[in-house]
Design an enzyme around this catalytic site. Structure first.
Site, PDB file in Angstrom:
ATOM      1  N   ASP A   3       4.719  -0.048  -2.409  1.00  0.00           N
ATOM      2  CA  ASP A   3       4.735  -0.444  -1.000  1.00  0.00           C
ATOM      3  C   ASP A   3       4.740  -1.966  -0.883  1.00  0.00           C
ATOM      4  OD1 ASP A   3       2.052  -0.374  -2.017  1.00  0.00           O
ATOM      5  OD2 ASP A   3       1.282  -0.515   0.030  1.00  0.00           O
ATOM      6  N   GLU A   8      -1.294   0.115  -1.700  1.00  0.00           N
ATOM      7  CA  GLU A   8      -2.037  -1.088  -2.068  1.00  0.00           C
ATOM      8  C   GLU A   8      -2.038  -2.115  -0.941  1.00  0.00           C
ATOM      9  OE1 GLU A   8      -3.210  -4.893  -3.857  1.00  0.00           O
ATOM     10  OE2 GLU A   8      -1.347  -4.439  -2.778  1.00  0.00           O
TER      11      GLU A   8
END
Length: 377
Positions: free
Chosen positions: A68, A133
């Site tokens: 991500d 994250e």
């Protein structure tokens, strides 16, 4: 183009704004399957996670990272589209180039080259990849670690591909991180007219001396591995918007970045003692992002320092500065954890980029680390 650059471009082209993965993890699983990596897809909530492993024996070397990325910001501010990677003057531009799809590409190519040259290597190689994250970090690495712990599957060495370098690849590696403790303070007062303060109770005035005291405290001097603990106020909200009204309440958000000289419980007690002493009517919500962790010495740090030196002659600085990383979830299991990745000066910025040469260098350095830890050379 190199294999690392090709893969980095493919990954960056996928608009995986947190918590989306956009097929990045499936791409990695399919690419590494022919080399004997067994994929386990672990989805929690809206977050995709991937556990890849080659081998069934110890020690386990794990590459950890995230697919991500943070939002792009205004597209018109970019010199090229953030999800249409471009190479200009030796730099690869795109969201996630440095944080951290470039590292993931380098991980992957390093493993491919290492396994082809060392098909019977010692121990196991694993990947722990999340898409959480850059988000709240509640359904990502922390959940995968819980699964691994429940089945007694231990990571011995974990290399996190966060962009650790400052000026050139390998000049700085993170062998630990400070803890992060957040607080949201609500101070209660009584609303009233500014011309009649005796008929009101100003929560801002009530809180100001206590906040000033907190700001002035030297919490510790740090130690050999950590800088001093810091207290920072990040947000203050109060008032009605009118300049003639004393507010009835205010909210203050603050953060501690703390060394191993402090504990969560100790910091909370110290703050609450100060507020109580000042006689404030308050409420306080605490949230711990992570405790400090440290890999002071060990095989992983030694292998990384040696690999960087062998590749470039660079002497590496060990550091625990910066923000948090998913290493905070892995270190408590007993694993040695270290962060090594590209230069971090453009991460989260408009026109994020990474040096093409640095990507290729990382793949070589990662492979050299594997050779030092998983072969008998």
């Amino acid at each position: 183009m190199s294999a690392t650059l090709d893969l980095a471009i493919d990954l960056i082209s996928r608009p995986s704004v947190t918590p989306l993965d956009e097929g990045c993890q499936q791409l990695l699983a399919e690419r590494l399957a022919p080399l004997g990596f067994v994929a386990e897809h672990l989805r929690f909530g809206e977050v995709d996670n991937l556990w890849l492993r080659r081998g069934n024996t110890s020690p386990v070397f794990c590459f950890a990272g995230h697919t991500d990325v943070v939002p792009t910001g205004p597209l018109e501010a970019w010199d090229s589209h953030p999800f249409q990677p471009e190479i200009r003057d030796g730099m690869l531009y795109g969201r996630g180039a440095a944080d951290m799809k470039g590292s993931i590409a380098a991980f992957t190519v390093a493993c491919e080259n290492f396994v082809r040259e060392n098909p019977d290597h010692q121990g196991s190689i694993a990947f722990l990849i999340t898409s959480d994250e850059e988000g709240p970090s509640v359904n990502g690495t922390v959940k995968v670690v819980e699964v691994l712990e429940q089945r007694h599957e231990k990571i011995d060495w974990c290399l996190v591909g966060e962009p650790s370098s400052t000026c050139c690849v390998g000049d700085v590696v993170k062998n630990g991180r400070r803890g992060s403790l957040n607080g949201v303070l609500t101070v209660n007062g009584q609303q009233g007219h500014v011309a009649y303060p005796h008929l009101a109770d100003n929560p801002i005035h009530r809180a100001a001396p206590a906040l000033a005291e907190l700001v002035s405290i030297e919490w510790d001097k740090g130690n050999e591995f950590f800088p001093p603990t810091s207290f920072q106020i990040s947000n203050i909200r109060g008032g009605t918007g009118a300049n003639n009204v004393i507010p009835g309440a205010m909210t203050v958000e603050f953060n501690f970045r703390f060394s191993t000289e402090q504990t969560e419980a100790g910091l909370r007690e110290a703050v609450e003692t100060i507020f109580n002493r000042h006689g404030i009517d308050y409420g306080l919500q605490w949230s711990l992002s992570g405790n400090p962790f440290l890999t002071a010495r060990g095989d992983l740090v030694a292998a990384s320092v040696e690999a960087i030196r062998a590749f470039s002659g660079q002497e590496t600085e060990l550091s625990t500065s910066g923000g948090t990383s998913d290493g905070r979830f892995i270190a408590p299991t007993g694993a040695q954890v270290m962060e090594l990745g590209p230069v971090n000066k453009t991460i989260h910025k408009i026109n994020e980029c990474v040096s093409v040469d640095d990507l290729n260098a990382l793949a070589i350095i990662y492979q050299k680390i594997l050779e030092r830890l998983l072969t008998t050379r």
